[in-house]
Design an enzyme around this catalytic site. Structure first.
Site, mmCIF file in Angstrom:
data_model
loop_
_atom_site.group_PDB
_atom_site.id
_atom_site.type_symbol
_atom_site.label_atom_id
_atom_site.label_comp_id
_atom_site.label_asym_id
_atom_site.label_seq_id
_atom_site.Cartn_x
_atom_site.Cartn_y
_atom_site.Cartn_z
ATOM 1 N N THR A 140 0.850 -1.197 0.000
ATOM 2 C CA THR A 140 0.000 0.000 0.000
ATOM 3 C C THR A 140 0.879 1.239 0.000
ATOM 4 O O THR A 140 1.924 1.265 0.663
ATOM 5 C CB THR A 140 -0.953 0.081 1.213
ATOM 6 N N ILE A 141 0.428 2.240 -0.733
ATOM 7 C CA ILE A 141 1.147 3.515 -0.667
ATOM 8 C C ILE A 141 0.952 4.144 0.712
ATOM 9 O O ILE A 141 1.743 4.970 1.126
ATOM 10 C CB ILE A 141 0.695 4.504 -1.777
ATOM 11 N N ASP A 142 -0.126 3.758 1.407
ATOM 12 C CA ASP A 142 -0.473 4.410 2.679
ATOM 13 C C ASP A 142 0.466 4.040 3.834
ATOM 14 O O ASP A 142 0.465 4.713 4.862
ATOM 15 C CB ASP A 142 -1.902 4.036 3.099
ATOM 16 N N ARG A 290 -0.213 7.024 -6.992
ATOM 17 C CA ARG A 290 -0.172 5.559 -7.120
ATOM 18 C C ARG A 290 0.345 5.096 -8.475
ATOM 19 O O ARG A 290 0.534 3.899 -8.685
ATOM 20 C CB ARG A 290 -1.586 4.996 -6.922
HETATM 21 O O1 F6P Z 1 -5.310 2.522 0.213
HETATM 22 C C1 F6P Z 1 -4.703 3.126 -0.862
HETATM 23 C C2 F6P Z 1 -5.556 4.253 -1.391
HETATM 24 O O2 F6P Z 1 -4.798 4.872 -2.402
HETATM 25 C C3 F6P Z 1 -6.002 5.258 -0.334
HETATM 26 O O3 F6P Z 1 -4.998 6.141 0.049
HETATM 27 C C4 F6P Z 1 -7.182 5.879 -1.031
HETATM 28 O O4 F6P Z 1 -8.125 6.387 -0.126
HETATM 29 C C5 F6P Z 1 -7.781 4.728 -1.767
HETATM 30 O O5 F6P Z 1 -6.746 3.794 -1.967
HETATM 31 C C6 F6P Z 1 -8.401 5.128 -3.083
HETATM 32 O O6 F6P Z 1 -8.959 4.012 -3.686
HETATM 33 P P1 F6P Z 1 -9.626 4.050 -5.135
HETATM 34 O O7 F6P Z 1 -8.538 3.860 -6.143
HETATM 35 O O8 F6P Z 1 -10.565 2.918 -5.104
HETATM 36 O O9 F6P Z 1 -10.292 5.375 -5.299
#
Ligand code: F6P
Length: 365
Positions: A140-142, A290
């Site tokens: 995860t980037i988080d 991302r």
């Molecule tokens: O968990 C990684 C993440 O990039 C979060 O930081 C973000 O809230 C979410 O995914 C966004 O997801 P999606 O690509 O479904 O909008």
């Protein structure tokens, strides 16, 4: 002669720089060193439900180290325990896990490497309990996965976010504006903290520290009085005002992440413009964080995690995730990973360093 063992790989949840580097590392090591066959499951758990997978040869995983995204595809909706089925235009959530487990047995998988974030790994843990031989790899980037100090993708996201912050500095200075940069990070402010510090953010707002708009406005005015006629505010999408809530863009019932966050930067910008009289602009970095090629750091980390995951498959260390703790690769029970998310501790040394050089976290009046 005994049949070669077959190992599956899937990538679940949001994409992340370094996914292909992990796929490459797991597959190459299993093929070269362990003499095993590798199959790639398409689109995360969806591929298990739909029975869509393909054999991965050495050639298939060559030349993908630097590629963003995932060659396997992914899904942050597909969950065998709550699988969304469209019946006459209406979505129904059904538990299809039993047929998925049967399918995995039919495929004769000696192991399944699940590369994913908290949602994917929580599902992996349930499937392990249901008899699937799973090894997890944290993605995860988080950087918010329990049991590991660091996840691949984080360094790439911080690097991109920092460049974004660097780039708004010029406009902030030239126009004497407040520039707000909204970054990802739903429950954990790791990206905002690191990119905020690296980009010299004047005010950094994290989900872990509910902010006071008045404290932020006071800080901006203080900077003005001192001759700094601009302010850079870095805000995590999951930041919220004290006593208030996160800004939800949309609820997605069938998704593993049901609340899609976004908008706190714009909301705060409007408030601050009124409170300070200063022109304000907001930039949402969103999925730019991302996308694209992983940094050198993430390529190395992904390779280390992937090769260790291959070892864990061979040793049948199932129900475990490979992690990094104090600079060492470790195995962590999926059970201990699936129990929450790793947030920024309020006494984190980087937070303290930032405070000591005058960075405001929106919590002091
Ligand atoms: O968990 C990684 C993440 O990039 C979060 O930081 C973000 O809230 C979410 O995914 C966004 O997801 P999606 O690509 O479904 O909008």
């Amino acid at each position: 002669m005994a049949a070669r063992k077959k190992v599956g790989i899937l990538t679940g949840g949001g994409d992340c720089p370094g996914l292909n580097a992990v796929i490459r590392a797991v597959a190459k090591k299993l093929i070269i060193e362990k003499n095993m066959d590798v199959v790639g499951i398409k689109d995360g758990y969806d591929g298990l439900v739909r029975n869509e997978y393909t054999k991965l040869s050495y050639r298939d995983v060559s030349g993908i180290l630097t590629l963003g995204g995932t060659i396997l595809g992914t899904s942050n909706i597909a969950n065998p325990y709550r699988y969304a089925i469209n019946k006459g235009g209406r979505l129904q959530l059904k538990d299809v896990s039993k047929s998925v487990v049967r399918q995995i047995k039919k495929m004769r998988l000696a192991g399944l490497v699940c590369i994913g974030g908290d949602g994917t790994l929580a599902i992996a843990n349930r499937m392990f309990k249901d008899g699937v031989p799973i090894v997890g790899v944290p993605k995860t980037i988080d950087n918010d996965i329990m049991g590991t100090d660091i996840t691949f993708g984080f360094n790439s996201a911080v690097t991109i976010a920092t460049e974004g912050i660097d780039r708004v500095h010029t406009t902030a200075q030239a126009h004497h504006r407040i520039m707000i940069v909204e970054l990802m990070g739903r429950t954990a402010g790791w990206i905002a903290l690191h990119a905020g510090v690296a980009g010299g953010g004047d005010i950094i707002l994290l989900p872990e520290i509910p902010y006071l708009p008045a404290a932020i406005a006071a800080e901006v005015k203080k900077r003005h009085t001192r001759g700094s006629r601009f302010s850079i505010i870095v805000v995590a999408e999951g930041a919220k005002p004290r006593g208030g809530n996160v800004v939800v863009q949309r609820m997605v019932k069938e998704s593993t992440i049901q609340a899609r966050l976004g908008g706190v930067g714009l909301m705060l910008g409007e408030q601050l413009e009124k409170m300070t009289g200063l022109e304000t602009r907001t930039v949402v970095m969103g999925h730019l964080q991302r996308g694209g090629s992983p940094t050198a750091f993430d390529r190395v980390l992904a390779t280390e995690l992937g090769t260790r995951a291959a070892d864990m498959v061979e040793r049948e260390e199932f129900g475990q995730m490979v992690g990094v703790q104090r600079g060492q690769l470790v195995s962590v029970a999926l059970e201990d990973v699936a129990c929450g998310s790793k947030t920024v501790p309020l006494d984190h040394p980087l937070l303290q360093s930032a405070r000591s050089i005058g960075t405001c976290f929106g919590d002091e009046g």
